[in-house]
Design a protein around this motif. Structure first.
Motif, short mmCIF file in Angstrom:
data_model
loop_
_atom_site.label_atom_id
_atom_site.label_comp_id
_atom_site.label_asym_id
_atom_site.label_seq_id
_atom_site.Cartn_x
_atom_site.Cartn_y
_atom_site.Cartn_z
N PHE A 1 0.80 -1.22 0.00
CA PHE A 1 0.00 0.00 0.00
C PHE A 1 0.84 1.28 0.00
N LYS A 2 2.15 1.14 -0.11
CA LYS A 2 3.00 2.33 -0.13
C LYS A 2 2.97 2.97 -1.52
N PRO A 3 2.93 4.31 -1.60
CA PRO A 3 2.87 4.99 -2.91
C PRO A 3 4.01 4.60 -3.85
N ALA A 4 5.15 4.21 -3.28
CA ALA A 4 6.30 3.85 -4.13
C ALA A 4 6.15 2.47 -4.77
N THR A 5 5.20 1.68 -4.32
CA THR A 5 5.01 0.33 -4.87
C THR A 5 4.44 0.41 -6.28
N LYS A 6 5.06 -0.31 -7.19
CA LYS A 6 4.61 -0.32 -8.59
C LYS A 6 3.77 -1.57 -8.83
N LEU A 7 2.47 -1.38 -9.01
CA LEU A 7 1.59 -2.51 -9.29
C LEU A 7 1.71 -2.94 -10.74
#
Length: 355
Positions: free
Chosen positions: A155-161
């Motif tokens: 759920f961190k903004p830096a995570t690239k889905l």
């Protein structure tokens, strides 16, 4: 029995709200709107779980926020101590459920034989004790300052889905496919599952028994239903769902404190949402939660714009001063209760013309 125009209209409104919440990240791309949408999702579940008590069974309780707080603090404490991850979320959620069940069973077995206002006062006392303990056990709960922690890495903004050919975060309709959108859909899907389970519950034979207890407890007892057992059971189910809603909110907010999880203001909001939407129908909490949350976030802005538009008219700008938003919210609530005595959904479904 054929459906009424009123019931069809209510269901269409609920379907429209569900669609707006489903596509909220794409329809409303600012941070505030996403926060509003997530809060609506969580409060729909919280209010619906309370409607199981007051609307379907006739139980008036002021301890619902306490169970919500147990779930929130369970996840928050373990996320703070164990670090971000799914294990503390699951274990914290289970701890919140366990504590909620113990307290709910204790209150149910000891107090549900007490009538009306006396039972309500017992639940209010229990909720007050929980609030005081959360404020005083600062080494565990953070006291009045609360607890700040990190959510799971997903759920961190830096995570690239999703990524494009260049390895950058993929954008769909202008929305970045990162951890922020994952967090929102975690809230939406979790809330949808819980709401669906409650909808199935009230549509089952158990839901019919609960309504019978609400309408005439003595008659339900006379035909063989163990009223105290049923009331205790639904009290526990309601507590568990409220606790899970608290856990979801804690993961989304990444902060838990007395004001966000145990405040009596939350209980007042729940009561207002139930009354506005309509008791004894699962559609009511959807409408009530949506309207009140939107009013809490946007009524001030609307009044500010209105005051500016009528700035040349005597008296009106002062009356429409954004600082008076609670006054106008109260007026709107009174008008809703007057014109919709059984809530928006309840009154509409009752007055619909039969096909």
């Amino acid at each position: 029995m054929k459906p009424t125009y009123g019931s069809i209209g209510v269901k269409l409104v609920v379907l429209l709200i569900a669609a707006a919440l489903l596509f909220a990240p794409f329809l409303f791309q600012d941070v505030r709107s996403i926060e509003v949408a997530a809060r609506i999702c969580i409060f729909i579940v919280l209010v619906a779980s309370y409607d199981l008590l007051i609307g379907y069974t006739g139980i008036v309780s002021f301890a619902h926020t306490m169970f919500f707080g147990f779930g929130a603090y369970g996840a928050a404490i373990l996320l703070k101590q164990m670090g971000p991850g799914w294990a503390p979320v699951v274990l914290g959620g289970l701890a919140g459920i366990a504590l909620s069940l113990v307290i709910a069973v204790a209150i149910g077995l000891l107090s549900l034989r007490v009538k009306a206002i006396f039972f309500a006062m017992i639940t209010l006392a229990a909720a007050s004790v929980a609030l005081v303990l959360a404020s005083q056990l600062s080494h565990l709960t953070g006291g009045e300052d609360g607890i700040t922690y990190s959510a799971p890495d997903l759920f961190k903004p830096a995570t690239k889905l999703l990524v494009d050919a260049e390895g950058k975060v993929l954008k769909i309709a202008g929305v970045r496919m990162n951890g922020k959108i994952a967090a929102y859909y975690f809230v939406f899907l979790s809330s949808a599952v819980l709401f669906g389970l409650m909808l199935r519950l009230v549509g089952s034979p158990l839901g019919t028994v609960l309504k019978a207890i609400r309408e005439n407890e003595a008659r339900a007892e006379a035909i063989g239903y163990r009223v105290v057992a049923y009331r205790t059971f639904v009290f526990c189910i309601s507590a568990v769902v409220a606790s899970l809603a608290g856990t979801i909110y804690a993961v989304w907010l990444k902060y838990t404190g007395p004001e966000t999880a145990l405040s009596f203001d939350i209980m007042i909001d729940i009561l207002l949402m139930v009354v506005i939407g309509g008791m004894g129908t699962m559609w009511g909490p959807v409408i009530g939660a949506t309207l009140l949350v939107i009013a809490q976030y946007y009524l001030r802005d609307l009044m500010g714009a209105a005051a500016e538009a009528v700035s040349s008219v005597p008296l009106l700008p002062e009356l429409l001063n954004p600082d008076r938003w609670l006054f106008w919210l109260g007026i709107l609530f009174i008008l809703l209760v007057y014109f919709f005595p059984k809530g928006i959904a309840g009154t509409a479904m009752e007055k619909g013309v039969r096909q």
